[in-house]
Design an enzyme around this catalytic site. Structure first.
Site, PDB file in Angstrom:
ATOM      1  N   TYR A   1     -27.527 -23.751  33.995  1.00  0.00           N
ATOM      2  CA  TYR A   1     -28.586 -24.581  33.427  1.00  0.00           C
ATOM      3  C   TYR A   1     -28.267 -24.984  31.983  1.00  0.00           C
ATOM      4  CZ  TYR A   1     -31.502 -22.928  37.357  1.00  0.00           C
ATOM      5  OH  TYR A   1     -32.001 -22.640  38.597  1.00  0.00           O
ATOM      6  N   SER A   2     -28.187 -23.979  31.085  1.00  0.00           N
ATOM      7  CA  SER A   2     -28.128 -24.248  29.649  1.00  0.00           C
ATOM      8  C   SER A   2     -26.839 -24.953  29.239  1.00  0.00           C
ATOM      9  CB  SER A   2     -28.264 -22.943  28.859  1.00  0.00           C
ATOM     10  OG  SER A   2     -29.525 -22.352  29.087  1.00  0.00           O
TER      11      SER A   2
ATOM     12  N   GLU B   1     -40.769 -16.812  41.144  1.00  0.00           N
ATOM     13  CA  GLU B   1     -40.145 -15.671  40.478  1.00  0.00           C
ATOM     14  C   GLU B   1     -40.830 -15.309  39.171  1.00  0.00           C
ATOM     15  OE1 GLU B   1     -37.454 -12.653  40.821  1.00  0.00           O
ATOM     16  OE2 GLU B   1     -37.935 -14.263  42.220  1.00  0.00           O
TER      17      GLU B   1
ATOM     18  N   THR C   1     -37.783 -19.578  26.255  1.00  0.00           N
ATOM     19  CA  THR C   1     -38.094 -18.744  25.089  1.00  0.00           C
ATOM     20  C   THR C   1     -39.591 -18.500  24.992  1.00  0.00           C
ATOM     21  OG1 THR C   1     -38.408 -20.600  23.573  1.00  0.00           O
ATOM     22  CG2 THR C   1     -36.154 -19.791  23.854  1.00  0.00           C
TER      23      THR C   1
END
Length: 741
Positions: A482-483, A597, A724
């Protein structure tokens, strides 16, 4: 046992609605200040009598403390000082206690008698005063006796086994109103040889009675704090500064999100305590102490932040908010407040060998699975096998392929999967039982839950047949790509591209901070439409075999001795059938899989803290000079209370998930609270154990092979990963509180 029990929402909400309607009609929180006069309290008490709530607690077979809690919360919300908590204690003590006391029951029921209660000399606060009995006459003075101006009788303990029932209508009684926190409602009583009847305590101890009273006062404070918070939240949506609502400013959003997290935790632990009390569960008083230890300071923080949000308007005495501020502070310092609760918690943890945190009752199926997994681990993850694993450096302990395959043989990797995909269709509560037991045994990680969720929800039948069985068998791990350098929490900004070329997709770009870089596959997000608006609309999801040509992996060591990698994809070709979901609908795939999840992420974190807490407690028990230290005892009691807030948030998410998907804002609440709790706990463990605890693994003299310091370095990951905590707070503010984006 901390039993799991879902409250009867229908009955609770009916009672709450009835109480709110009555109080909005007959007692306005924003009404005139003189509303707290003895005459006004007597009038509203008559209304409550007719509502039927003043007899709650009188039936020993059905105490209905869950209902009492709702009443107390609504009284707090309405800033109504009706002496409900005193009435409940009287209802518990008086019926059947003695012939004279039993005569009070009809009067209590019809409202002709109103009882004030004081713990006198048995209040943890030595400034309350006391009375003495001589020849069945009471003499002495008592301070901070709530609603004594409208009371007809007083109940006050005179020893550990008896209370005095004092008639306040006779001569020899002096009542002086007392202003505390700038509010009226408390009284000083002076008794001069006033006739009194002794009432035996019976089956309820004085300590239990005190815990019940503290819990009821805390519920009222919670109601007051929540009402003021709701007002402040609405005000933040309307109040304009610098051309926009103040609720759009991130500082205000995060401030209010923090308040909401605290309020939800307090609500859950209070109602859990009441349910345990209704069931006569032995652990109810432990949870009552946890509630006070956490909520005492937390509710006052909420009150302060509420006033800060209001600014000058909330500082005016005619505004409703100051009344709630005063109520919160008065109720959270009463009966010894958090200090007394934390002393009791510390005594439980350390004195006489100590007792650890209670094990939750997860229902028949959950408890059976927990025991089944425990037995399996005792045979398959113990002795030499676990010792050999523990002897490895941490970088080699992130995964154990052989163990994953062994767990795969049990089917537990698919614990919550639908049966159609080979899963066991276990409930979220049962999944918690599994996670908890694995954590307690320090077993390595397994599975690829987010990726398997995505495949079950959005994969083609062919993808499901190909990839799910090998995940279920423990044979394949999927990383998450992803990142990127310019796309962390702002994933919609990713630049990695996927361009169709015949019967393949050609992928180019860079992914960073990829933890499971060594897995068989990468679940990768790439941009398939560079002109899409909004940006996330042009993202698609792919399964990329990590042995495909064009992949360059550059591993790096994390600050917690683990590893992640920068991964470069240069003209990596994957078949068209490796697209998961539709083209340009990858955002839906990604967020849909995360939704399943997210609700258990915070639970997994708090269960790590539970295990680490017990390890630290055992170390402290072995060192008397530490477990006798008042600062250490206070900090451990505080962490015990915070852990229970975290576990309650975890259980709430699991209960919500049982009815569908946990709303993302509640998953965020659990994740934010538990991850920051982990950081605080790991920092404190080093303070308590000293420099030896800072020695890293495989260093001579390291405490638990460097476990505590490594936990601290690892804890940072949970605050940052899966969005975050700053992003999570914005989500809470906007989704749960309705503040503007």
């Amino acid at each position: 046992m901390g039993a799991v029990c879902v409250e009867s929402d229908d009955i609770t909400e009916l009672l709450r609605d009835a109480m709110r309607g009555l109080l909005e009609t007959h007692w306005r929180a924003d009404g005139p200040m003189e509303g707290a006069s003895p005459e006004a309290i007597a009038t509203i008490w008559d209304r409550l009598v007719r509502q039927g709530v003043t007899v709650l607690g009188a039936d020993p077979q059905e105490r209905s403390f869950s209902a009492v809690l709702v009443v107390m919360e609504e009284l707090g919300r309405a800033a109504c000082p009706a002496p409900m908590w005193s009435a409940v204690l009287a209802n518990i003590m008086l019926p059947g206690a003695s012939s004279a006391a039993n005569e009070m029951r009809p009067a209590l029921g019809d409202g002709s008698a109103r009882v004030a209660f004081s713990f006198g000399a048995f209040d943890p606060d030595s400034g309350i005063g006391s009375i003495a009995l001589h020849n069945e006459r009471a003499t002495g003075s008592l301070r901070f006796v709530e609603a004594a101006g409208s009371a007809t009788h007083l109940l006050v303990p005179v020893c550990e086994t008896e209370l005095a029932l004092v008639d306040l209508k006779v001569s020899g009684v002096k009542r002086v109103p007392t202003r505390a926190m700038g509010a009226w409602g408390n009284w000083e009583l002076t008794l001069d040889a006033v006739p009194a009847t002794l009432v035996p305590l019976g089956d309820v101890s004085l300590g239990e009675l005190r815990s019940i009273a503290a819990t009821l006062l805390l519920a009222r404070a919670h109601g007051a704090a929540r009402r003021a918070f709701e007002l402040a939240t609405e005000y933040a949506k309307e109040r304009t500064q610098f051309g926009q609502p103040v609720g759009r400013f991130q500082a205000i959003q995060h401030k209010l999100a923090n308040c909401f997290i605290d309020l939800e935790g307090i609500r859950l632990v209070l109602h859990h305590t009441a349910r345990l009390l209704d069931k006569a569960d032995d652990d109810w008083s432990y949870f009552a102490d946890c509630a006070m230890a956490f909520a005492g300071p937390a509710l006052r923080r909420v009150s302060l932040e509420t006033q800060h949000t209001f600014g000058a308007i909330g500082y005016a005495e005619e505004h409703e908010a100051p009344r709630h501020f005063k109520r919160v502070h008065l109720d959270t310092i009463a009966l010894g407040g958090m200090a007394y609760a934390k002393r009791r918690l510390a005594s439980r943890l350390f004195d006489g060998g100590g007792t650890g945190l209670p094990q939750y009752d997860l229902g028949t199926a959950g408890n059976e699975l927990r025991e089944q997994v425990r037995r399996w681990l005792a045979q398959n993850w113990a002795a030499e096998r676990k010792a050999a694993f523990d002897a490895r450096p941490f970088a080699k302990r992130e995964f154990d392929a052989e163990f994953a395959r062994d767990v795969g043989d049990t089917g537990w990797i698919g614990l919550g999967w639908p049966r159609q995909f080979g899963g066991q269709a276990r409930t979220p509560i049962e999944q918690i039982a599994f996670i908890e037991t694995m954590e307690r045994s320090e077993a390595p990680r397994i599975g690829a839950s987010i990726q398997s969720n995505a495949l079950m929800m959005f994969g083609t039948p062919e993808q499901q047949r190909k990839y799910l069985p090998e995940i279920l068998r423990g044979e394949a791990m999927h990383g998450m790509g992803y990142s990127e350098p310019q796309a962390g929490s702002d994933l919609a900004a990713l630049r990695t591209s996927a361009v169709r070329d015949g019967d393949h997709w050609v992928i180019n770009g860079q992914k960073i901070w990829t933890t499971t870089w060594w897995g068989k596959y990468m679940f990768l997000a790439a941009r398939t439409d560079s002109s899409a608006t909004p940006p996330h609309a042009g993202i698609s999801m792919f399964i990329v075999p990590m042995d495909a040509p064009g992949i360059t992996i550059q591993p790096a060591t994390t600050m917690y001795d683990g590893s992640f990698a920068n991964i470069f994809y240069d003209n990596v070709r994957v078949p068209l059938e490796n697209l998961v979901g539709r083209v340009n609908e990858g955002w839906k795939v990604l967020t849909g899989a995360l939704a399943f999840e997210r609700g258990l992420v915070g639970g997994g974190i708090v269960l790590k803290v539970v295990h680490a807490f017990e390890q630290l407690r055992q170390h402290l028990l072995s060192r008397p000079e530490l477990n006798a230290d008042p600062i250490i005892r206070d900090r451990m009691a505080n962490f015990a209370s915070e852990i229970e807030i975290g576990r309650q948030l975890m259980m709430h998410c699991a209960e919500l998930a049982a009815d569908g998907i946990t709303p993302p804002e509640y998953g965020a609440i659990s994740k934010v609270f538990s991850s920051e709790l982990m950081e605080r706990f790991c920092e404190a463990a080093l303070d308590m154990l000293g420099m030896r605890a800072a020695l890293s693994e495989q260093m001579p003299g390291a405490v638990d092979n460097g476990r505590f310091e490594q936990n601290l370095r690892h804890s940072l990951m949970w605050v940052i990963s899966i969005g975050t905590n700053e992003i999570q707070r914005s989500l809470i503010a906007q989704r749960a509180l309705g503040l503007p984006r």
